[in-house]
Scaffold this active site. Structure first.
Site, PDB file in Angstrom:
ATOM      1  N   GLU A  65       0.825  -1.212   0.000  1.00 38.00           N
ATOM      2  CA  GLU A  65       0.000   0.000   0.000  1.00 38.00           C
ATOM      3  C   GLU A  65       0.858   1.260   0.000  1.00 38.00           C
ATOM      4  O   GLU A  65       2.075   1.209   0.224  1.00 38.00           O
ATOM      5  CB  GLU A  65      -0.909   0.017   1.236  1.00 38.00           C
ATOM      6  N   HIS A  67       0.145   5.804   0.839  1.00 37.06           N
ATOM      7  CA  HIS A  67      -0.785   6.832   1.321  1.00 37.06           C
ATOM      8  C   HIS A  67       0.016   8.094   1.598  1.00 37.06           C
ATOM      9  O   HIS A  67       1.248   8.062   1.651  1.00 37.06           O
ATOM     10  CB  HIS A  67      -1.520   6.345   2.576  1.00 37.06           C
ATOM     11  N   HIS A  71       4.432   6.769   8.428  1.00 40.63           N
ATOM     12  CA  HIS A  71       4.517   5.833   9.548  1.00 40.63           C
ATOM     13  C   HIS A  71       5.883   5.996  10.209  1.00 40.63           C
ATOM     14  O   HIS A  71       6.898   6.098   9.515  1.00 40.63           O
ATOM     15  CB  HIS A  71       4.489   4.377   9.073  1.00 40.63           C
ATOM     16  N   HIS A 105       4.889   0.441   0.282  1.00 39.43           N
ATOM     17  CA  HIS A 105       5.590  -0.275   1.350  1.00 39.43           C
ATOM     18  C   HIS A 105       4.867  -1.570   1.681  1.00 39.43           C
ATOM     19  O   HIS A 105       3.652  -1.697   1.477  1.00 39.43           O
ATOM     20  CB  HIS A 105       5.752   0.594   2.604  1.00 39.43           C
ATOM     21  N   CYS A 119       3.683   0.965  15.244  1.00 42.76           N
ATOM     22  CA  CYS A 119       3.537   1.883  14.117  1.00 42.76           C
ATOM     23  C   CYS A 119       2.762   3.105  14.590  1.00 42.76           C
ATOM     24  O   CYS A 119       1.604   2.996  15.010  1.00 42.76           O
ATOM     25  CB  CYS A 119       2.794   1.183  12.975  1.00 42.76           C
TER      26      CYS A 119
END
Ligand code: MN
Length: 151
Positions: A65, A67, A71, A105, A119
């Protein structure tokens, strides 16, 4: 304050915290395998971020994914690898991983080891984007990650 402290418990092989719900992912819907999530600290007005613990069973992996949000990851147990952008790196307990915005990632546990990591995310964040067939075609052009990514 109630729930100020949550005790760590080993549940069989799994790492758990008392009073924290464990979410397991449906492999077909999430494009992950053997992953679970526990939200250790939920966001509140004093700390607008969430700290989650993700754990992969041996041989499992997180979804592929990307975004806009970032993180901050701290590996807590085990060993494995992480695909980040256009490369793959080995990781093990106590390593940190920073996942920048808009970067593909995926985390992988070794075949013989759990991989567990904290995370940290902003509570105000976009939904992850999963790789489409054309994204995967593009990622497959990158020799360093072609044989590693799973979807
Ligand atoms: Mn992510």
């Amino acid at each position: 304050m109630e729930d100020a402290i949550r005790n760590f418990v080993e549940q069989g092989e799994a790492y758990r915290w008392s009073g924290v719900e464990t979410k397991t992912y449906n492999a077909a819907e999430s494009q992950s395998r053997g992953m679970s999530k526990q939200i250790l600290f939920e966001a509140d007005e004093n700390l607008p971020s969430e700290l989650r613990y993700f754990e992969s069973e041996p041989g499992g992996h997180s979804a592929l994914e990307r975004h806009h949000h970032v993180h901050a990851v701290l590996v807590l147990r085990g060993s494995g690898s992480v695909m980040l952008g256009d490369h793959v790196r080995r990781i093990r307990a106590f390593d940190t991983v920073y996942v920048p915005p808009d970067t593909w990632h995926q985390f992988y546990a070794d075949a013989d080891s759990y991989l567990g990591f904290l995370c940290l995310v902003n509570c105000d964040r976009d939904r992850p984007e999963r790789a489409s067939e054309s994204d995967i075609a593009g990622l497959n052009q990158i020799a360093a990650i072609r044989d590693v990514i799973r979807f």
